[in-house]
Design an enzyme around this catalytic site. Structure first.
Site, short mmCIF file in Angstrom:
data_model
loop_
_atom_site.label_atom_id
_atom_site.label_comp_id
_atom_site.label_asym_id
_atom_site.label_seq_id
_atom_site.Cartn_x
_atom_site.Cartn_y
_atom_site.Cartn_z
N ASP A 1 4.81 0.20 11.68
CA ASP A 1 3.78 0.00 11.28
C ASP A 1 3.84 -1.52 11.61
O ASP A 1 2.21 -1.80 11.52
CB ASP A 1 3.38 0.25 10.26
CG ASP A 1 2.91 1.69 9.77
OD1 ASP A 1 2.69 2.58 10.53
OD2 ASP A 1 3.31 1.78 8.38
N ARG B 1 -8.62 0.67 4.82
CA ARG B 1 -7.91 1.30 4.08
C ARG B 1 -6.49 0.96 3.02
O ARG B 1 -5.88 1.48 2.74
CB ARG B 1 -7.48 2.45 4.78
CG ARG B 1 -8.55 3.48 5.36
CD ARG B 1 -7.65 4.97 6.08
NE ARG B 1 -6.36 5.31 6.16
CZ ARG B 1 -6.08 5.38 6.52
NH1 ARG B 1 -5.93 4.87 7.24
NH2 ARG B 1 -4.51 6.14 5.95
N CYS C 1 -4.99 8.96 9.37
CA CYS C 1 -5.03 8.64 10.96
C CYS C 1 -4.04 9.01 12.04
O CYS C 1 -3.77 10.00 11.67
CB CYS C 1 -3.75 7.49 10.58
SG CYS C 1 -4.73 6.10 10.42
N LYS D 1 0.89 -1.18 -0.18
CA LYS D 1 -0.22 0.84 -0.10
C LYS D 1 0.87 1.27 0.56
O LYS D 1 0.49 2.41 -0.85
CB LYS D 1 -0.85 -0.13 1.19
CG LYS D 1 -1.53 1.46 1.76
CD LYS D 1 -2.79 1.13 2.98
CE LYS D 1 -1.56 2.04 3.47
NZ LYS D 1 -1.59 3.51 3.79
N ASN D 2 2.01 1.19 0.99
CA ASN D 2 2.18 2.32 1.08
C ASN D 2 4.02 2.73 -0.48
O ASN D 2 4.25 4.21 0.08
CB ASN D 2 3.53 2.16 1.59
CG ASN D 2 2.32 2.72 3.65
OD1 ASN D 2 2.27 2.38 3.51
ND2 ASN D 2 3.40 2.11 5.06
N ARG E 1 2.48 15.07 12.54
CA ARG E 1 3.07 14.93 11.41
C ARG E 1 2.79 15.92 10.53
O ARG E 1 2.64 16.14 9.11
CB ARG E 1 2.55 13.42 10.10
CG ARG E 1 2.62 11.58 11.48
CD ARG E 1 2.79 10.59 10.96
NE ARG E 1 0.39 10.75 10.06
CZ ARG E 1 0.45 10.15 9.39
NH1 ARG E 1 1.14 8.81 9.22
NH2 ARG E 1 -1.03 9.82 9.00
#
Length: 429
Positions: free
Chosen positions: A310, A402, A120, A22-23, A125
């Site tokens: 993560d 997600r 999130c 995903k990232n 951030r």
């Protein structure tokens, strides 16, 4: 609102195919804005986040076509022209990584207006490193009413950018912008994550000149234009680690396919220290646990190749029933222990002080209703539920959607008793 119900105590046996990362996929999708030719991404995950970004890219002028090819799901992205350089709040707020359209829009058109991001709720951030990198490349940046106004009418120019601390997002963003800048760009103290290598490989396939991805120094020689390409998304290391921990929590034997052990080696070493048996194949990882309590093991999150933030919530779930006291230190995000009160509802004994959590292992967990607070915390609750006695119902599973593709299907195929409760079934959140 959907929920996921899990009846724990069932060992997992079978295979779980790992999806594309995903990232990585969401940054590769933004790279399609850099060329007027088609970019075909194979091994593409089908997730809420990729759908969110797809909506934004279409607004900017991209054409997206999803299909299934010999190598699984694929997406064809084609942006013959940028019809709008405006990324509005209602789209960007849904996913933080949408902010990374700023650099490609600026590099290709010389201007952009992009909302500050959402995502999130796991602490501050800030995007200041992103903006400073673009300014170093010659962009003029203004902030007004929650939007970034960026201009570089004469194009971007190469520069040396030294990041004060490692930032995955800022490194990716600078790389995306610098490939079309005039001259050479050097990124110092760059992030080293596998996603950096994947993005660089894709950009190079499109005609860019990027060297050093995966190290702390990345050199980019700008080119005047990029062309189309075909690129396969790297395996998802967070999904790999998550299912590895799920198998260790539930017990049994699970083979994770279409992935690589080197992507999660720091995790696998900790799991072995805890007493989990790990098998490393060329393109697979096998997890075995035959019973008995695991040993408590300390972890501290760190940029790659260190222990991934993560995977912190998922590893904490594993430690809730380990023998002894383990300490989890979170050094990346200051507000990433929101899953602790929910694990406590399952019977976990965890004390948080600042960026440190002490987990005193208990004999067993007990199923209960719990609430997902963010993407990784939500799957940590699923992992805990796999070993809890009775039924656990996880609310707010849109967080899971997600980042995890077909989670219930993959776990069920290995024997887990997990099902989705849609709509109002099972109560509200």
């Amino acid at each position: 609102m959907d929920q996921i119900a899990i009846v724990g105590g069932v060992p997992l046996v079978g295979e779980i195919p790992i999806s594309g990362a995903k990232n990585s996929a969401i940054k590769l999708m933004t790279a399609s804005l850099l060329t007027d030719e088609p970019l075909r991404l194979t091994n593409m995950p089908r997730l809420a986040d990729t759908r969110f970004l797809g909506k934004l890219l279409r607004r900017l002028g991209a054409e997206l076509t999803e299909s299934t090819g010999p190598n699984g799901p694929q997406t064809l992205l084609h942006t013959p022209e940028i019809v709008s350089a405006f990324a509005p709040y209602d789209l960007v707020r849904q996913m933080r990584a949408s902010f990374n359209v700023l650099g490609p829009l600026l590099a290709r058109t010389g201007h952009a207006k992009v909302s500050l991001p959402g995502g999130c709720a796991i602490g501050a951030r800030p995007v200041d490193l992103h903006l400073k990198a673009l300014e170093a490349l010659g962009a003029h940046i203004d902030l007004n009413e929650g939007y970034v106004y960026a201009q570089a009418p004469r194009g971007l120019r190469g520069a040396t950018i030294a990041f004060p601390f490692v930032s995955v997002g800022a490194t990716e963003h600078a790389m995306l912008a610098a490939v079309l800048a005039q001259g050479e760009t050097v990124l110092l103290n760059a992030a080293r994550e596998p996603e950096m290598v994947d993005l660089a490989d894709c950009l190079n396939a499109m005609g860019a000149k990027v060297e050093g991805a995966g190290t702390s120094t990345i050199r980019i020689v700008g080119v005047s234009r990029l062309h189309g390409a075909v690129h396969s998304v790297t395996p998802d290391r967070i999904e790999t680690g998550t299912y590895a921990l799920a198998a260790a929590m539930a017990g049994g034997e699970v083979r994770l396919t279409q992935t690589r052990a080197d992507l999660v080696e720091s995790l696998l070493l900790k799991m072995e220290a805890a007493g989990v048996e790990v098998g490393r194949g060329v393109d697979s990882v096998t997890i075995r646990r035959d019973g008995g309590r695991l040993r408590a093991v300390d972890v501290e999150t760190d940029p790659f190749p260190g222990f991934a933030t993560d995977l912190q919530a998922q590893f904490m779930a594993l430690m809730t029933t380990a023998d002894g006291v383990s300490v989890v230190r979170e050094t990346i995000f200051e507000n990433r222990f929101m899953h602790v009160p929910e694990l406590a509802r399952l019977g976990a004994d965890i004390t948080v002080s600042g960026g440190e959590a002490r987990i005193r292992g208990v004999e067993h967990l007990q199923g209960a209703p719990v609430m997902a607070t963010d993407l990784r915390a939500s799957v940590g609750l699923v992992i805990a539920a796999l070993a809890a006695r009775g039924e656990t119902v996880v609310n707010r599973v849109y967080h899971l959607d997600r980042g995890f593709e077909r989670l219930e299907e993959k776990l069920s195929a290995c024997g887990a008793r997990v099902r989705r409760l849609t709509g109002t079934e099972g109560g509200g959140d």
